[in-house]
Write a protein that holds these residues in place. Sequence first.
Motif, PDB file in Angstrom:
ATOM      1  N   LEU A   6      -4.694  -1.762   0.694  1.00  5.93           N
ATOM      2  CA  LEU A   6      -3.559  -2.587   0.300  1.00  5.93           C
ATOM      3  C   LEU A   6      -2.388  -2.198   1.193  1.00  5.93           C
ATOM      4  O   LEU A   6      -1.983  -1.031   1.234  1.00  5.93           O
ATOM      5  CB  LEU A   6      -3.214  -2.359  -1.176  1.00  5.93           C
ATOM      6  N   TYR A   7      -1.845  -3.181   1.900  1.00 11.34           N
ATOM      7  CA  TYR A   7      -0.784  -2.944   2.885  1.00 11.34           C
ATOM      8  C   TYR A   7       0.472  -3.680   2.433  1.00 11.34           C
ATOM      9  O   TYR A   7       0.443  -4.902   2.237  1.00 11.34           O
ATOM     10  CB  TYR A   7      -1.268  -3.439   4.246  1.00 11.34           C
ATOM     11  N   ILE A   8       1.562  -2.939   2.235  1.00 10.42           N
ATOM     12  CA  ILE A   8       2.816  -3.533   1.767  1.00 10.42           C
ATOM     13  C   ILE A   8       3.859  -3.376   2.862  1.00 10.42           C
ATOM     14  O   ILE A   8       4.294  -2.266   3.166  1.00 10.42           O
ATOM     15  CB  ILE A   8       3.302  -2.886   0.455  1.00 10.42           C
ATOM     16  N   GLU A   9       4.258  -4.500   3.450  1.00 12.43           N
ATOM     17  CA  GLU A   9       5.177  -4.500   4.590  1.00 12.43           C
ATOM     18  C   GLU A   9       5.868  -5.855   4.664  1.00 12.43           C
ATOM     19  O   GLU A   9       5.198  -6.898   4.637  1.00 12.43           O
ATOM     20  CB  GLU A   9       4.394  -4.248   5.879  1.00 12.43           C
ATOM     21  N   HIS A  48      -8.903   1.262  -1.946  1.00  8.36           N
ATOM     22  CA  HIS A  48      -9.270   2.662  -1.749  1.00  8.36           C
ATOM     23  C   HIS A  48      -8.090   3.464  -1.196  1.00  8.36           C
ATOM     24  O   HIS A  48      -8.082   4.691  -1.268  1.00  8.36           O
ATOM     25  CB  HIS A  48     -10.450   2.771  -0.771  1.00  8.36           C
ATOM     26  N   LEU A  49      -7.103   2.752  -0.623  1.00 11.95           N
ATOM     27  CA  LEU A  49      -5.949   3.403  -0.009  1.00 11.95           C
ATOM     28  C   LEU A  49      -4.807   2.399   0.056  1.00 11.95           C
ATOM     29  O   LEU A  49      -5.028   1.194   0.211  1.00 11.95           O
ATOM     30  CB  LEU A  49      -6.305   3.908   1.389  1.00 11.95           C
ATOM     31  N   VAL A  50      -3.570   2.900  -0.049  1.00 15.23           N
ATOM     32  CA  VAL A  50      -2.380   2.054   0.038  1.00 15.23           C
ATOM     33  C   VAL A  50      -1.538   2.508   1.229  1.00 15.23           C
ATOM     34  O   VAL A  50      -1.308   3.708   1.416  1.00 15.23           O
ATOM     35  CB  VAL A  50      -1.531   2.138  -1.248  1.00 15.23           C
ATOM     36  N   VAL A  51      -1.099   1.548   2.035  1.00 20.87           N
ATOM     37  CA  VAL A  51      -0.136   1.801   3.108  1.00 20.87           C
ATOM     38  C   VAL A  51       1.145   1.098   2.688  1.00 20.87           C
ATOM     39  O   VAL A  51       1.177  -0.133   2.543  1.00 20.87           O
ATOM     40  CB  VAL A  51      -0.631   1.275   4.467  1.00 20.87           C
ATOM     41  N   LEU A  52       2.205   1.870   2.466  1.00 20.95           N
ATOM     42  CA  LEU A  52       3.394   1.368   1.781  1.00 20.95           C
ATOM     43  C   LEU A  52       4.661   1.606   2.592  1.00 20.95           C
ATOM     44  O   LEU A  52       5.018   2.755   2.879  1.00 20.95           O
ATOM     45  CB  LEU A  52       3.500   2.070   0.418  1.00 20.95           C
ATOM     46  N   ASP A  53       5.347   0.528   2.941  1.00 21.94           N
ATOM     47  CA  ASP A  53       6.646   0.645   3.598  1.00 21.94           C
ATOM     48  C   ASP A  53       7.687   1.049   2.555  1.00 21.94           C
ATOM     49  O   ASP A  53       7.702   0.518   1.444  1.00 21.94           O
ATOM     50  CB  ASP A  53       7.022  -0.695   4.235  1.00 21.94           C
ATOM     51  N   ILE A  54       8.550   1.996   2.893  1.00 25.57           N
ATOM     52  CA  ILE A  54       9.553   2.453   1.937  1.00 25.57           C
ATOM     53  C   ILE A  54      10.648   1.414   1.725  1.00 25.57           C
ATOM     54  O   ILE A  54      11.095   1.175   0.607  1.00 25.57           O
ATOM     55  CB  ILE A  54      10.182   3.790   2.400  1.00 25.57           C
ATOM     56  N   MET A  55      11.088   0.765   2.802  1.00 27.81           N
ATOM     57  CA  MET A  55      12.207  -0.189   2.714  1.00 27.81           C
ATOM     58  C   MET A  55      11.663  -1.583   2.439  1.00 27.81           C
ATOM     59  O   MET A  55      11.222  -2.294   3.339  1.00 27.81           O
ATOM     60  CB  MET A  55      13.012  -0.175   4.016  1.00 27.81           C
ATOM     61  N   LEU A  56      11.684  -1.979   1.151  1.00 28.14           N
ATOM     62  CA  LEU A  56      11.135  -3.259   0.730  1.00 28.14           C
ATOM     63  C   LEU A  56      12.202  -4.073   0.003  1.00 28.14           C
ATOM     64  O   LEU A  56      13.118  -3.514  -0.595  1.00 28.14           O
ATOM     65  CB  LEU A  56       9.955  -3.048  -0.227  1.00 28.14           C
ATOM     66  N   PHE A  79       3.003   6.489   3.341  1.00 29.83           N
ATOM     67  CA  PHE A  79       4.306   5.850   3.503  1.00 29.83           C
ATOM     68  C   PHE A  79       4.539   5.492   4.972  1.00 29.83           C
ATOM     69  O   PHE A  79       4.240   6.278   5.874  1.00 29.83           O
ATOM     70  CB  PHE A  79       5.433   6.792   3.064  1.00 29.83           C
ATOM     71  N   LEU A  80       5.095   4.299   5.201  1.00 30.29           N
ATOM     72  CA  LEU A  80       5.645   3.935   6.504  1.00 30.29           C
ATOM     73  C   LEU A  80       7.160   4.017   6.378  1.00 30.29           C
ATOM     74  O   LEU A  80       7.734   3.441   5.453  1.00 30.29           O
ATOM     75  CB  LEU A  80       5.246   2.508   6.888  1.00 30.29           C
ATOM     76  N   THR A  81       7.801   4.734   7.272  1.00 27.43           N
ATOM     77  CA  THR A  81       9.238   4.934   7.107  1.00 27.43           C
ATOM     78  C   THR A  81       9.974   4.977   8.437  1.00 27.43           C
ATOM     79  O   THR A  81       9.488   5.544   9.411  1.00 27.43           O
ATOM     80  CB  THR A  81       9.514   6.242   6.326  1.00 27.43           C
ATOM     81  N   ALA A  82      11.143   4.330   8.433  1.00 19.60           N
ATOM     82  CA  ALA A  82      12.039   4.431   9.585  1.00 19.60           C
ATOM     83  C   ALA A  82      13.003   5.587   9.390  1.00 19.60           C
ATOM     84  O   ALA A  82      13.795   5.908  10.272  1.00 19.60           O
ATOM     85  CB  ALA A  82      12.818   3.117   9.750  1.00 19.60           C
ATOM     86  N   LYS A  83      12.927   6.228   8.228  1.00 18.44           N
ATOM     87  CA  LYS A  83      13.814   7.350   7.917  1.00 18.44           C
ATOM     88  C   LYS A  83      13.320   8.606   8.640  1.00 18.44           C
ATOM     89  O   LYS A  83      12.122   8.836   8.738  1.00 18.44           O
ATOM     90  CB  LYS A  83      13.854   7.593   6.407  1.00 18.44           C
ATOM     91  N   ARG A 102       5.987   7.717  10.741  1.00 17.92           N
ATOM     92  CA  ARG A 102       7.341   7.270  11.110  1.00 17.92           C
ATOM     93  C   ARG A 102       7.272   6.036  12.008  1.00 17.92           C
ATOM     94  O   ARG A 102       6.454   5.945  12.917  1.00 17.92           O
ATOM     95  CB  ARG A 102       8.075   8.382  11.858  1.00 17.92           C
ATOM     96  N   LYS A 103       8.153   5.069  11.727  1.00 20.35           N
ATOM     97  CA  LYS A 103       8.298   3.909  12.604  1.00 20.35           C
ATOM     98  C   LYS A 103       9.218   4.262  13.768  1.00 20.35           C
ATOM     99  O   LYS A 103      10.189   5.006  13.567  1.00 20.35           O
ATOM    100  CB  LYS A 103       8.915   2.740  11.827  1.00 20.35           C
ATOM    101  N   PRO A 104       8.971   3.739  14.962  1.00 19.46           N
ATOM    102  CA  PRO A 104       7.799   2.942  15.347  1.00 19.46           C
ATOM    103  C   PRO A 104       6.574   3.844  15.521  1.00 19.46           C
ATOM    104  O   PRO A 104       6.710   5.017  15.886  1.00 19.46           O
ATOM    105  CB  PRO A 104       8.224   2.319  16.679  1.00 19.46           C
TER     106      PRO A 104
END
Length: 230
Positions: A6-9, A48-56, A79-83, A102-104
């Motif tokens: 599950l990818y949340i972006e 089975h796994l979640v990839v989650l952007d923090i800034m939504l 977590f995917l994060t630009a922080k 970390r992004k990018p």
Amino acid sequence: MAVKILYIEDEEHLGKIVKETLETRGYELRWETDGAAVMGAVEAFQPHLVVLDIMLPHVDGYDLCRQIRAFHPSLPVIFLTAKTETADLVRGFEAGGTDYVRKPFSMAELMVRIENQLALFRQGKGKSPSRETISLGRYEFRPRMYELEAPEETIRLSRRDCQVLAILAGSVNRVVDRRELLLAVWGDDSFFNSRNLDVYIRKIREYLRHDPSIRIQTLKGKGYLFLVGH
């Protein structure tokens, strides 16, 4: 059976790249752009796994992770994060994240981290820091069992009870924004759902009445402060 991610972006361009890349590697992927739809997607898709952007939009990624973690204690969450601040990364792990990128980022790095998390999960080593039982003063909250064990009785909770209490329990002694709570549980902040939330808050206050050290304080125009041990 394909591994389900599950990818949340909400960034459309990045989302398309990640989706296409992971699907070409044989993963079954569900991509969500709105945090308010995530809990429904978790239950329907059973990833089975979640990839989650923090800034939504609408929902804070940290709070969303806490809610996922309450119902799925061992599910890996990257977590995917630009922080870049250490404090932000610590907050992510405290919320229940098991890794971060970390992004990018390069797709090669994301792939390695996904494979690593899946391997740890299969080996039973990737245990979440969160527990299936959450201690709240004199109570034991078991969201996966829909139970709140009180000193005098065990209270059977509805799904909405669990969702609201799980979000509050994940933000002890911190302000929970009312609108974000509505979006996380109901998917919108309509007047009807707002009145429903009032009903559930009253119910939860009643469930927790045996411990005077636990309070749900309403902050007019903001949300709620869930106080434990004060």
